[in-house]
Each structure stands twice: as structure tokens, then as C-alpha cells.
Design an enzyme around this catalytic site. Structure first.
Site, mmCIF file in Angstrom:
data_model
loop_
_atom_site.group_PDB
_atom_site.id
_atom_site.type_symbol
_atom_site.label_atom_id
_atom_site.label_comp_id
_atom_site.label_asym_id
_atom_site.label_seq_id
_atom_site.Cartn_x
_atom_site.Cartn_y
_atom_site.Cartn_z
ATOM 1 N N SER A 138 -22.128 11.204 2.902
ATOM 2 C CA SER A 138 -20.827 10.558 3.003
ATOM 3 C C SER A 138 -20.408 10.359 4.456
ATOM 4 O O SER A 138 -19.483 9.601 4.732
ATOM 5 C CB SER A 138 -19.773 11.393 2.280
ATOM 6 O OG SER A 138 -19.544 12.607 2.959
ATOM 7 N N LYS A 175 -14.929 14.979 6.080
ATOM 8 C CA LYS A 175 -14.342 13.649 6.132
ATOM 9 C C LYS A 175 -13.710 13.453 7.497
ATOM 10 O O LYS A 175 -13.526 14.399 8.266
ATOM 11 C CB LYS A 175 -13.279 13.481 5.045
ATOM 12 C CG LYS A 175 -13.822 13.475 3.623
ATOM 13 C CD LYS A 175 -13.224 12.323 2.817
ATOM 14 C CE LYS A 175 -13.683 12.356 1.371
ATOM 15 N NZ LYS A 175 -15.127 12.360 1.193
#
Lengths: 216, 216
Positions: A138, A175
Site C-alpha cells: 500500500s 499510511k
DNA sequence: TTTAATACTGTTCATATGAACAGTATGAGT
DNA sequence: ACTCATACTGTTCATATGAACAGTATTAAA
């Protein structure tokens, strides 16, 4: 003189070296008697005096009346000893960080420790540092790959653009921390992953300060 | 049962977490009384029992009758052998590697050293290891960025697909080692950089084994 | 010359600390 | 029902350990 007051005698360097070595290899600092024994002092006051001098000169700290509380301080320059290595810290590696944070789930026999000197990674020894094995891709957009080790610091204020580890669905995820128009959310750096807009409260477990990747 | 004997209760996880945190932030392990005080135990035996359980399960070591000798072990295999930290090696960092390779010109005050334990990077202590500060973005396609530290080993046989440092135009450059149809050449991982087909002899300075990146 | 720091020996003291013993209570497994 | 691990309270003991005091000898600076 100032430069004089900071310089160490040969004996003091030996004592400091021994304390550093013991702390590093044994994990605990030596007692004054152990220092005396190692150098063959028949009196522990000798060791105590050396330690006192080292404290006065800023090479050591300790907490009064506390056993084995000697701590070698990272010092910029030791002119006598040109090759000073920074303090080595053991950073625990978590496969994934469950809600409790200090929690450790036993992964399938991974190595659980990374040992680096603080300067190499530029971490502050005061804050709680841990490593997280990156799962998934990710964060490929920021060149963080599956299998990399992310070094994170707990209790740091994240700035916009920082990579952070946050608790999403009881799983720790990396993230990008974004702040725009007074709102904060987490952005995945891969088109196929969703962004995360926190329902109410954002639980940041750590801010990424370094990355380690192994090849072969 | 094995899985039973290794699993920790919630309380034990808390205790272990506290010991780890103290060791990391304070530099010394807490005493049993400090553990008890932290959790509000009115008896230190409570702390002692938890520590005993953690030792039995392989999460802690200590040296008997020695103050503050608690040591959190990396989540290790079931060898109740105390897990030693790997040997710490000092890896020299070169901004760029001149032709002579072993040439150490200009040691100037920069951080010229990375200290890591061998297991963290998975390097073999026998071969010569060095670090190279990455310049430019020729390897961005393999997620190696400008400013990263590439850890390389000299005297290793490069396999196809490995990232290697090679001497091109008197400058050390990172490229991917490619072997096809019996011919070997070096491939840049960025379209705007040229591949390198060696005229005659390919001088490989090292094979990349790890990468370290600093954030912030 | 005098002062101060270094580099120790030898001893004593208070206490911080690990360890052990005797209990109580709860819950899970058998 | 019985056992066993967990999770504690409360107390006592031996000693490991930091700290202080009283010295001696050497060296370097002021």
C-alpha cells in the site's frame, strides 16, 4: 579550561570503555564493585572516584542510590578516542501491532530485534522506538515495499506528509498523514488501496523515522 | 502444551511492556519494587511472580541476586539459551567510491559510519561491507532513492537481478546486474538513464545486501 | 610553594533489592 | 472433586550496592 575539563585521562577512558562494553554486552551497567574487580582495584572507592569524574565531565549519568543505574551518555567528540560509536539501541520488531501496543503476538519465529546505533537512524533515545515489518504494497508509491522494516517512534507529533502507523481494524497499517483544511486523514500511496478518513479519533501508533530493507 | 506455555496473559504482556519501556527509555531495567509500584501492587511478590512467569516462558532473563538485571529477550525461538545480540559491525560510508576503492581520502566530520548488528542486515562478517550514499534517482524503479544508504558487500558473486555498485567513468554507480544469452551488462532502473554495456571488463565493487533510509 | 586533580587503599553504614515463605481467591482444565 | 496456573497480600531475611569518611602518593597547574 573547558576543553581541559572535558578531556579524559587514560584510566578514565578505560573505565568508561568498560562501562559501555558491559552495558552493551550484558544489557545492564556494572556495579561499582564490578568495575573495581575488573580493574583489580582493592577498593571500590577507586571505581567510585572514576565514575564521579566521568559524571562531572559529562560522560555518565546515574540516579543516586540506585543500583546499576550508570548510563553512558552519547557524546559528540572524544578527542582521545576518535572512533566513538553511538549508543546501540535494540529496537523490537513487531509483525503486526495489536491494540494494546505493548502487546506482542508471537509471529512465526521471526527475528524480533534490530540493533543499530542511534545516529545511524537519527532516532532520539528518549522516545519509544519500534520496528514494523511492512505487509502489502500500500505504500509502494513512497517506495516502501513489502518486507521492509519501518522504524517508528511512538509519541511523536506527526507532520503532514509523514508516514505513520495507525490502528485500523485492529491492524497496524502504514499510511501518509495528511492535513488539509483543518481536517486530518490517512492516505494510502497506492491507487488500489483506499484512503482512511477516521470516523472520530485517529490513533497514531508511531511516526516513521527510518527504513531498513534486506536484499538476498 | 507448547503453545499454551508460551502465550502471555494480558497482565503478563503489560508487565513485559513496562519492563521493555523502562529499559529503553531509562537505560536500566526496573527493580521488582518499581514494577509493583507502577501497577499498584501492594506486594512485590506479585511483580516477582509475573517476572518468574515471563522468565519461564522465555521472554526475560536475569542474573540471580543481581539488581536490575532483568533483560527482555527478543521474541525468540524456544531455545531457552539466552539470545545474544549479534556482533556489531561498523560500516564505513562513502559519498562516492573513487577508483582505488580502498582509498580513504577525506574523512571530514561527516557521519562516516553506520553501526548495525550483523543479523539485522543479514551480512556475512567475513566479506568486506561498506555503505554508499545514493546519488540521483537512477534506481527509483527499484525503490532506491536519492539519499538512501545502500549497504554493499565486496567480493560477492552477483546473481542476475542483483543491484550492484560498479565503477563507471571513475564514479561508483548503482545498477541492476543482468545476464542474458551469456552476456552480462548493467541496467539502470530509470528510463532516463542509459544502460551500460561494458566494453571489455566489468568492475563490480559490491553487491547490494541492504538499504537504510532516514526520514525527517 | 601551594593548591587541586588524579589514583588509589581500607572501612563502615544505610538501604535498595532479590528471594523465600505463608497465605487467599479465581478460573480453567481434567 | 481435584489439580494447576494466575493474580495477588503481607512479612522477613540476607546481601548487593551506593555513599561517605579517613587516609597516602603522584603529578600538574597557579
Amino acid at each position: 579550561m573547558n576543553s581541559m575539563s572535558l578531556s579524559l585521562t587514560h584510566r578514565q577512558q578505560e573505565v568508561l570503555g568498560f562501562i559501555r562494553e558491559q552495558q552493551q554486552t550484558q544489557g545492564t551497567a556494572p556495579s561499582l564493585r564490578e568495575v573495581a574487580a575488573h580493574f583489580g582495584f582493592r577498593s571500590m572507592t577507586a571505581a567510585a572516584d572514576h565514575v564521579k569524574a566521568l559524571r562531572r565531565k559529562g560522560y555518565l549519568t546515574h540516579r543516586p542510590h540506585q543500583a546499576r543505574s550508570l548510563r553512558a551518555l552519547p557524546l559528540a567528540v572524544d578527542t582521545h578516542h576518535p572512533v566513538e560509536r553511538g549508543r546501540i539501541v535494540d529496537i523490537p520488531v513487531y509483525g503486526s501491532i495489536p491494540a494494546g501496543f505493548a502487546d506482542d503476538r508471537r509471529q512465526e519465529g521471526r527475528e524480533g530485534c534490530i540493533s543499530v546505533d542511534v545516529e545511524t537512524l537519527g532516532i532520539s533515545p528518549s522516545s519509544r522506538t519500534f520496528a514494523l515489518e511492512v505487509r502489502g504494497n500500500s505504500m509502494e508509491g513512497r517506495h516502501i515495499l513489502n518486507g521492509d522494516y519501518a522504524i517508528l517512534e511512538h509519541g511523536m507529533d506527526p507532520r503532514p506528509g509523514d508516514v505513520v502507523a495507525a490502528l485500523i481494524d485492529n491492524e497496524s497499517t502504514l499510511k501518509t498523514f495528511v492535513k488539509q483544511h483543518g481536517k486530518t486523514w490517512l492516505k494510502a500511496e497506492n491507487p488500489s488501496y483506499p484512503d482512511f478518513i477516521p470516523a472520530q479519533e485517529l490513533v497514531i501508533q508511531g511516526v516513521m523515522v527510518a527504513l531498513i530493507r534486506k536484499y538476498r
